[in-house]
Design an enzyme around this catalytic site. Structure first.
Site, PDB file in Angstrom:
ATOM      1  N   PRO A   4       0.797  -1.232   0.000  1.00 52.72           N
ATOM      2  CA  PRO A   4       0.000   0.000   0.000  1.00 52.72           C
ATOM      3  C   PRO A   4       0.829   1.281   0.000  1.00 52.72           C
ATOM      4  CG  PRO A   4      -0.099  -1.093   2.135  1.00 52.72           C
ATOM      5  CD  PRO A   4       0.560  -2.054   1.186  1.00 52.72           C
ATOM      6  N   ASN A   5       0.333   2.227  -0.780  1.00 54.52           N
ATOM      7  CA  ASN A   5       0.859   3.593  -0.901  1.00 54.52           C
ATOM      8  C   ASN A   5       2.132   3.691  -1.735  1.00 54.52           C
ATOM      9  OD1 ASN A   5      -1.180   4.901   0.723  1.00 54.52           O
ATOM     10  ND2 ASN A   5      -0.250   3.873   2.473  1.00 54.52           N
ATOM     11  N   GLU A  30      12.840  -9.279   0.848  1.00 48.95           N
ATOM     12  CA  GLU A  30      12.027  -8.146   1.283  1.00 48.95           C
ATOM     13  C   GLU A  30      12.814  -6.861   1.026  1.00 48.95           C
ATOM     14  OE1 GLU A  30      11.382  -7.977   5.511  1.00 48.95           O
ATOM     15  OE2 GLU A  30       9.819  -6.453   5.332  1.00 48.95           O
ATOM     16  N   ARG A  36       5.691  12.391  -2.833  1.00 50.63           N
ATOM     17  CA  ARG A  36       5.814  13.053  -1.519  1.00 50.63           C
ATOM     18  C   ARG A  36       6.993  12.448  -0.766  1.00 50.63           C
ATOM     19  NH1 ARG A  36       1.499  12.612   2.361  1.00 50.63           N
ATOM     20  NH2 ARG A  36       2.766  14.149   3.434  1.00 50.63           N
ATOM     21  N   ALA A  86       3.521  -0.967   4.597  1.00 49.73           N
ATOM     22  CA  ALA A  86       3.065  -1.008   5.995  1.00 49.73           C
ATOM     23  C   ALA A  86       2.623  -2.405   6.435  1.00 49.73           C
ATOM     24  CB  ALA A  86       1.936  -0.009   6.197  1.00 49.73           C
ATOM     25  N   ARG A  95      13.574   4.667  11.726  1.00 53.68           N
ATOM     26  CA  ARG A  95      12.283   5.360  11.740  1.00 53.68           C
ATOM     27  C   ARG A  95      11.475   4.975  12.985  1.00 53.68           C
ATOM     28  NH1 ARG A  95       9.542   5.008   6.053  1.00 53.68           N
ATOM     29  NH2 ARG A  95       8.299   6.622   7.062  1.00 53.68           N
ATOM     30  N   TYR A 114      11.988   8.634   0.563  1.00 50.79           N
ATOM     31  CA  TYR A 114      11.788   7.637  -0.494  1.00 50.79           C
ATOM     32  C   TYR A 114      12.435   8.002  -1.832  1.00 50.79           C
ATOM     33  CZ  TYR A 114       8.195   6.104   2.807  1.00 50.79           C
ATOM     34  OH  TYR A 114       7.539   5.676   3.927  1.00 50.79           O
ATOM     35  N   ASN A 160       8.042  -5.648  -1.507  1.00 46.07           N
ATOM     36  CA  ASN A 160       8.029  -4.505  -0.585  1.00 46.07           C
ATOM     37  C   ASN A 160       6.598  -4.450  -0.048  1.00 46.07           C
ATOM     38  OD1 ASN A 160       7.947  -2.152   0.813  1.00 46.07           O
ATOM     39  ND2 ASN A 160       9.072  -0.949  -0.704  1.00 46.07           N
ATOM     40  N   HIS A 217      12.859  -2.644   1.471  1.00 41.97           N
ATOM     41  CA  HIS A 217      12.321  -1.371   1.964  1.00 41.97           C
ATOM     42  C   HIS A 217      13.193  -0.257   1.421  1.00 41.97           C
ATOM     43  CE1 HIS A 217       9.195  -2.899   4.508  1.00 41.97           C
ATOM     44  NE2 HIS A 217      10.036  -3.769   5.026  1.00 41.97           N
TER      45      HIS A 217
END
Ligand code: CA2
Length: 154
Positions: free
Chosen positions: A18-19, A106, A26, A85, A115, A31, A82, A108
């Site tokens: 998601p996202n 995986e 943004r 969340a 974070r 990112y 990836n 990220h």
């Protein structure tokens, strides 16, 4: 040289949670400025160089991500994911990956360890073969290189 589109080339599912469709729009300090479309192009170029086929997808839905993993379980030789969340929340994604008997990497884009503490829980890392964390979008290309190396081993 292996033809990347040959049916005999290994198929790698590259799944995005998601996202990630907002990548590049943004928070560039976290990112970067590349869009998901540019990530896909990077993956296509890298896969062609390595003689791999890819199926690149993104979804904002947990159930759809689980469905994609069920497809990967049958059709793919490796998974790069990836989960965004869902890494930090989803036992359903964890369980679906657990059922996939193949190399799983995986990715990220940001360094989740630097974070918020809620990002330090990672249900996917427990079932992944390895993790590329905080390397920007290069993490996807490096994961593909690792897949190629691992699949070539006898
Ligand atoms: O660093 C990563 O790749 C993440 O998987 C990105 C996720 C985040 O929840 C993970 O903890 C780490 C967020 C997806 C991207 O979300 C954006 C939101 C707004 C603008 C751009 C991206």
């Amino acid at each position: 040289m292996t033809a990347p589109d040959s049916q005999s080339s290994p198929l790698v599912f590259i799944l995005n949670g998601p996202n990630l469709d907002l990548l590049g729009q943004r928070q560039p300090e976290l990112y970067g400025r590349d869009t998901l479309q540019q990530v896909e192009e990077l993956c296509r170029r890298t896969a062609a160089e390595l003689g791999l086929r890819i199926d690149f997808r993104q979804t904002n839905s947990e159930g759809t991500l689980v469905d994609y993993l069920h497809e990967a379980r049958i059709h793919a030789q490796a998974i790069i994911i990836n989960p965004a969340a869902y890494s930090h929340t989803s036992i359903a994604v964890h369980d679906a990956l657990h059922a996939c008997d193949m190399p799983i990497y995986e990715v990220h884009v940001s360094n989740t360890w630097k974070r918020d503490s809620f990002r330090h829980t990672d249900y996917v890392a427990i079932v992944a073969t390895g993790q590329l964390n905080g390397l920007g979008i290069d993490g996807y290309a490096l994961a593909l290189r690792q897949v190629a190396a691992v699949l070539q081993k006898p």
